[in-house]
Design an enzyme around this catalytic site. Structure first.
Site, short mmCIF file in Angstrom:
data_model
loop_
_atom_site.label_atom_id
_atom_site.label_comp_id
_atom_site.label_asym_id
_atom_site.label_seq_id
_atom_site.Cartn_x
_atom_site.Cartn_y
_atom_site.Cartn_z
N PRO A 101 -4.73 -2.19 -2.94
CA PRO A 101 -5.39 -2.78 -1.76
C PRO A 101 -6.43 -3.84 -2.14
O PRO A 101 -6.87 -4.60 -1.28
CB PRO A 101 -6.04 -1.58 -1.07
N GLU A 128 -6.67 7.57 -6.55
CA GLU A 128 -7.72 6.60 -6.26
C GLU A 128 -7.42 5.23 -6.89
O GLU A 128 -7.58 4.20 -6.25
CB GLU A 128 -9.06 7.15 -6.75
N ARG A 166 16.01 -10.10 -0.38
CA ARG A 166 16.78 -10.75 0.68
C ARG A 166 16.76 -12.27 0.56
O ARG A 166 17.56 -12.97 1.19
CB ARG A 166 16.32 -10.29 2.06
N1 ADE Z 1 -1.93 0.73 -2.43
C1 ADE Z 1 -2.69 1.31 -1.49
N2 ADE Z 1 -2.87 0.49 -0.45
C2 ADE Z 1 -2.20 -0.66 -0.73
C3 ADE Z 1 -2.01 -1.89 -0.05
N3 ADE Z 1 -2.55 -2.13 1.15
N4 ADE Z 1 -1.29 -2.84 -0.65
C4 ADE Z 1 -0.76 -2.63 -1.87
N5 ADE Z 1 -0.90 -1.50 -2.56
C5 ADE Z 1 -1.62 -0.51 -2.00
#
Ligand code: ADE
Length: 241
Positions: A101, A128, A166
């Site tokens: 994230p 985590e 794709r």
């Molecule tokens: N792992 C946890 N959340 C994620 C996200 N939003 N994008 C990519 N990998 C992740």
């Protein structure tokens, strides 16, 4: 394209890689019109990071130094797994990608770029995080699929694979086209227009007349207007670029 996936949950990938377009992309396909066979456009190789632990209990995670919630994946099994997997086909260098994230936002433009590569290697963390020293050593591209937190990188890896595969020539059949999709160059990166099929009237709702007119210039114009309208409504940010 060779696609390597490093994960603690290989079973999560079976359904997605074994269905629909992603499944067919990894198979030879007989082209009926000229009886030729197109070879697979990609291959999937799913690897369990846990197979590269060196401790008896195959433990991969430990609590974070400095305290805090959750567990952190240790650097050694991740690093060793990458080394072993890359050595399986050392003549083809892999673009390493870490799903997190905290990564850069994934976009159609990046999918188009990655679709040109001979090999990608996706590292899906869980819990985590992965110990930063593995990341610093492996120097992967860091990618996020959106501003929300998933339980792990696996679903994000599947999103990347789907959006990349794709776009590889031959992955989609004749009737499917990647060019006019939302965000593609062909669509000037507007959202896609609405679509209709049979029946011509359903629940008292007719298909828009213009689509039944056979006038391709009018249809094209209507679709562009609809694209603009839905983009204004749902994604005005796309218009300010
Ligand atoms: N792992 C946890 N959340 C994620 C996200 N939003 N994008 C990519 N990998 C992740």
């Amino acid at each position: 394209m060779r696609i390597d996936i490093l994960t603690l949950f290989p079973e999560m990938f079976q359904g997605v890689l074994g269905s629909s377009i992603l499944k067919r992309a990894a198979e030879p396909v007989l082209i009926k019109s000229d009886s030729t066979t197109r070879p697979p456009v990609c291959s999937y190789h799913v690897h369990n990071i846990r197979d590269h632990t060196t401790n008896r209990h195959q433990k991969v995670d430990q609590p974070p130094y400095g305290g805090g919630p959750g567990m952190v994946i240790q650097p050694q099994p991740v690093y060793d797994c990458v080394q072993a997997v890359e050595a399986e086909q050392s003549d083809t260098s892999a673009r390493r990608i870490h799903l997190t994230p905290t990564g850069k936002p994934w976009t159609q433009k990046l999918a188009e770029e990655y679709a040109q590569l001979p090999r990608i290697l996706l590292i899906a963390g869980h819990y985590e995080a992965i110990d930063q020293r593995a990341i610093d050593t492996l120097q992967p591209d860091e990618i996020s699929i959106g501003d929300y937190v998933l339980s792990g990188g696996e679903l994000a890896a599947m999103v990347l694979i789907d959006s990349i595969v794709r776009l590889i020539p031959g992955a989609l059949g004749h009737d499917e086209s990647a060019h006019n999709d939302s965000f593609s160059e062909g669509a000037k990166r507007l959202l896609d227009h609405p679509h209709y099929t049979r029946p011509a009237v359903w629940n008292d709702m007719p298909v828009p007349d213009v689509l039944m007119s056979g006038n391709h210039a009018h249809i094209e114009k209507w679709r562009e207007e609809q694209s603009l309208k839905i983009t204004q409504q749902n994604r005005p940010d796309l218009l300010n670029h």
